[in-house]
Write a protein that holds these residues in place. Sequence first.
Motif, mmCIF file in Angstrom:
data_model
loop_
_atom_site.group_PDB
_atom_site.id
_atom_site.type_symbol
_atom_site.label_atom_id
_atom_site.label_comp_id
_atom_site.label_asym_id
_atom_site.label_seq_id
_atom_site.Cartn_x
_atom_site.Cartn_y
_atom_site.Cartn_z
ATOM 1 N N LEU A 1 0.826 -1.209 0.000
ATOM 2 C CA LEU A 1 0.000 0.000 0.000
ATOM 3 C C LEU A 1 0.859 1.258 0.000
ATOM 4 O O LEU A 1 0.505 2.266 -0.614
ATOM 5 C CB LEU A 1 -0.936 0.001 1.209
ATOM 6 N N ASP A 2 2.015 1.198 0.673
ATOM 7 C CA ASP A 2 2.932 2.341 0.680
ATOM 8 C C ASP A 2 3.565 2.572 -0.692
ATOM 9 O O ASP A 2 3.926 3.708 -1.031
ATOM 10 C CB ASP A 2 4.035 2.122 1.714
ATOM 11 N N SER A 3 3.704 1.500 -1.464
ATOM 12 C CA SER A 3 4.412 1.601 -2.743
ATOM 13 C C SER A 3 3.471 1.781 -3.931
ATOM 14 O O SER A 3 3.921 1.706 -5.081
ATOM 15 C CB SER A 3 5.269 0.350 -2.965
ATOM 16 N N LEU A 4 2.202 2.060 -3.693
ATOM 17 C CA LEU A 4 1.255 2.213 -4.804
ATOM 18 C C LEU A 4 1.654 3.307 -5.800
ATOM 19 O O LEU A 4 1.508 3.113 -7.018
ATOM 20 C CB LEU A 4 -0.154 2.462 -4.260
ATOM 21 N N PRO A 5 2.157 4.473 -5.361
ATOM 22 C CA PRO A 5 2.569 5.473 -6.350
ATOM 23 C C PRO A 5 3.662 4.966 -7.291
ATOM 24 O O PRO A 5 3.591 5.175 -8.509
ATOM 25 C CB PRO A 5 3.058 6.634 -5.489
ATOM 26 N N ALA A 6 4.666 4.294 -6.754
ATOM 27 C CA ALA A 6 5.743 3.757 -7.588
ATOM 28 C C ALA A 6 5.221 2.660 -8.506
ATOM 29 O O ALA A 6 5.595 2.582 -9.681
ATOM 30 C CB ALA A 6 6.877 3.221 -6.712
ATOM 31 N N ASP A 7 4.342 1.801 -7.982
ATOM 32 C CA ASP A 7 3.750 0.754 -8.811
ATOM 33 C C ASP A 7 2.897 1.354 -9.922
ATOM 34 O O ASP A 7 2.816 0.816 -11.027
ATOM 35 C CB ASP A 7 2.906 -0.185 -7.950
ATOM 36 N N GLY A 8 2.260 2.488 -9.621
ATOM 37 C CA GLY A 8 1.459 3.163 -10.628
ATOM 38 C C GLY A 8 2.295 3.663 -11.788
ATOM 39 O O GLY A 8 1.883 3.565 -12.951
ATOM 40 N N GLU A 9 3.465 4.189 -11.481
ATOM 41 C CA GLU A 9 4.364 4.643 -12.548
ATOM 42 C C GLU A 9 4.819 3.472 -13.406
ATOM 43 O O GLU A 9 4.964 3.597 -14.632
ATOM 44 C CB GLU A 9 5.568 5.353 -11.936
ATOM 45 N N ARG A 10 5.010 2.346 -12.787
ATOM 46 C CA ARG A 10 5.493 1.166 -13.521
ATOM 47 C C ARG A 10 4.398 0.539 -14.373
ATOM 48 O O ARG A 10 4.656 0.068 -15.484
ATOM 49 C CB ARG A 10 6.029 0.141 -12.513
ATOM 50 N N THR A 11 3.156 0.525 -13.870
ATOM 51 C CA THR A 11 2.065 -0.174 -14.559
ATOM 52 C C THR A 11 1.182 0.741 -15.388
ATOM 53 O O THR A 11 0.390 0.261 -16.207
ATOM 54 C CB THR A 11 1.165 -0.878 -13.535
ATOM 55 N N GLY A 12 1.292 2.047 -15.164
ATOM 56 C CA GLY A 12 0.413 2.973 -15.868
ATOM 57 C C GLY A 12 -0.944 3.132 -15.227
ATOM 58 O O GLY A 12 -1.836 3.758 -15.795
ATOM 59 N N ILE A 13 -1.116 2.588 -14.031
ATOM 60 C CA ILE A 13 -2.365 2.745 -13.279
ATOM 61 C C ILE A 13 -2.096 3.762 -12.174
ATOM 62 O O ILE A 13 -1.354 3.468 -11.236
ATOM 63 C CB ILE A 13 -2.829 1.414 -12.667
ATOM 64 N N PRO A 14 -2.662 4.954 -12.232
ATOM 65 C CA PRO A 14 -2.401 5.953 -11.194
ATOM 66 C C PRO A 14 -2.804 5.430 -9.820
ATOM 67 O O PRO A 14 -3.927 4.935 -9.643
ATOM 68 C CB PRO A 14 -3.258 7.144 -11.610
ATOM 69 N N GLY A 15 -1.895 5.514 -8.876
ATOM 70 C CA GLY A 15 -2.193 5.019 -7.543
ATOM 71 C C GLY A 15 -1.675 5.934 -6.464
ATOM 72 O O GLY A 15 -0.594 6.508 -6.595
ATOM 73 N N ARG A 16 -2.438 6.065 -5.401
ATOM 74 C CA ARG A 16 -2.012 6.816 -4.222
ATOM 75 C C ARG A 16 -1.822 5.863 -3.056
ATOM 76 O O ARG A 16 -2.596 4.907 -2.889
ATOM 77 C CB ARG A 16 -3.065 7.869 -3.856
ATOM 78 N N ALA A 17 -0.808 6.125 -2.256
ATOM 79 C CA ALA A 17 -0.619 5.332 -1.043
ATOM 80 C C ALA A 17 -1.842 5.487 -0.150
ATOM 81 O O ALA A 17 -2.487 6.536 -0.122
ATOM 82 C CB ALA A 17 0.631 5.781 -0.304
ATOM 83 N N VAL A 18 -2.173 4.415 0.557
ATOM 84 C CA VAL A 18 -3.338 4.452 1.431
ATOM 85 C C VAL A 18 -3.018 3.718 2.726
ATOM 86 O O VAL A 18 -2.362 2.678 2.717
ATOM 87 C CB VAL A 18 -4.579 3.837 0.737
#
Length: 211
Positions: free
Chosen positions: A90-107
Motif C-alpha cells: 500500500l505504501d508503494s502504490l505510487p511507484a507501482d502506478g508509474e510502472r504499470t500505468g495505473i495511477p495510484g495513491r498510497a493508502v
Amino acid sequence: MPELKVAIVPVTPFQQNCSIVWDETTKRGAVIDPGGDLPRILAALEELEVTAEKIVLTHGHIDHAAGAAELAETLKIPVEGPHRGDKFLLDSLPADGERTGIPGRAVTPSRWLDEGDAVDIGGVAFEVLHVPGHTPGHIVLVNRDNRLAIVGDTLFQRSVGRTDFPYGDGPLLIKGIKEKILPLGDAFTVLPGHGNATNIALEKRTNPFLR
C-alpha cells in the motif's frame, strides 16, 4: 436474513473485479477492491442506488487498491483491510502506478484486519480469513449465511493466485486454500478478483492446483 446483492465493476487494464456488496433492503453496502476507474465505480453506485459506507481491500496490489484513497476521500468513508502484512504494498502504490500505468495513491487503512475479525457490510457480518501466499497480507471475506466467499486473488476458476513475486509463497497459498477456503463447503460461491465466479465443489473437481 438480509438480502445480500453483489455487482461486479471490472476496472483497470487487468479487468479486476471491483465488487459492490450491499443489503437490498437498506441499500447500504461497501466497495471491495477499487483498483481504479473511479468514475465507473461511482456511476455504478448511483445506478444501483447504493450508499457505500466503507471500502474493503483484500490485498495491496495496484489493480485492487490504487483507487482506495481517492474514493475514500470522495465518499468520506473509511478503508478497512487488508492484513498489516501488505502495508509495504500500500505504501508503494505510487511507484507501482508509474510502472504499470495505473495511477495510484498510497493508502493507510482506518483498520487493519486479522484472522477472525468481522467486517460489517450493510448490516451483514463477513468473517475475515488471513490467506497469505499471493501477498503476505491477503484476506478473504466470508459470509456463511449467504454462502459467499470474496477471495481476491487467492483462488480463481480452475486456477490460483500468482506467487512468483519476491514475497510470494506458493505452498503457503495452497495450504491456506485447502485448510481455510475449501472447508467452507461445496455450495459456497467463490467470487475471485479476476474472471468468472465459481464454487468450491467445482474447484475441488477441476482445479489442477488443488489435486
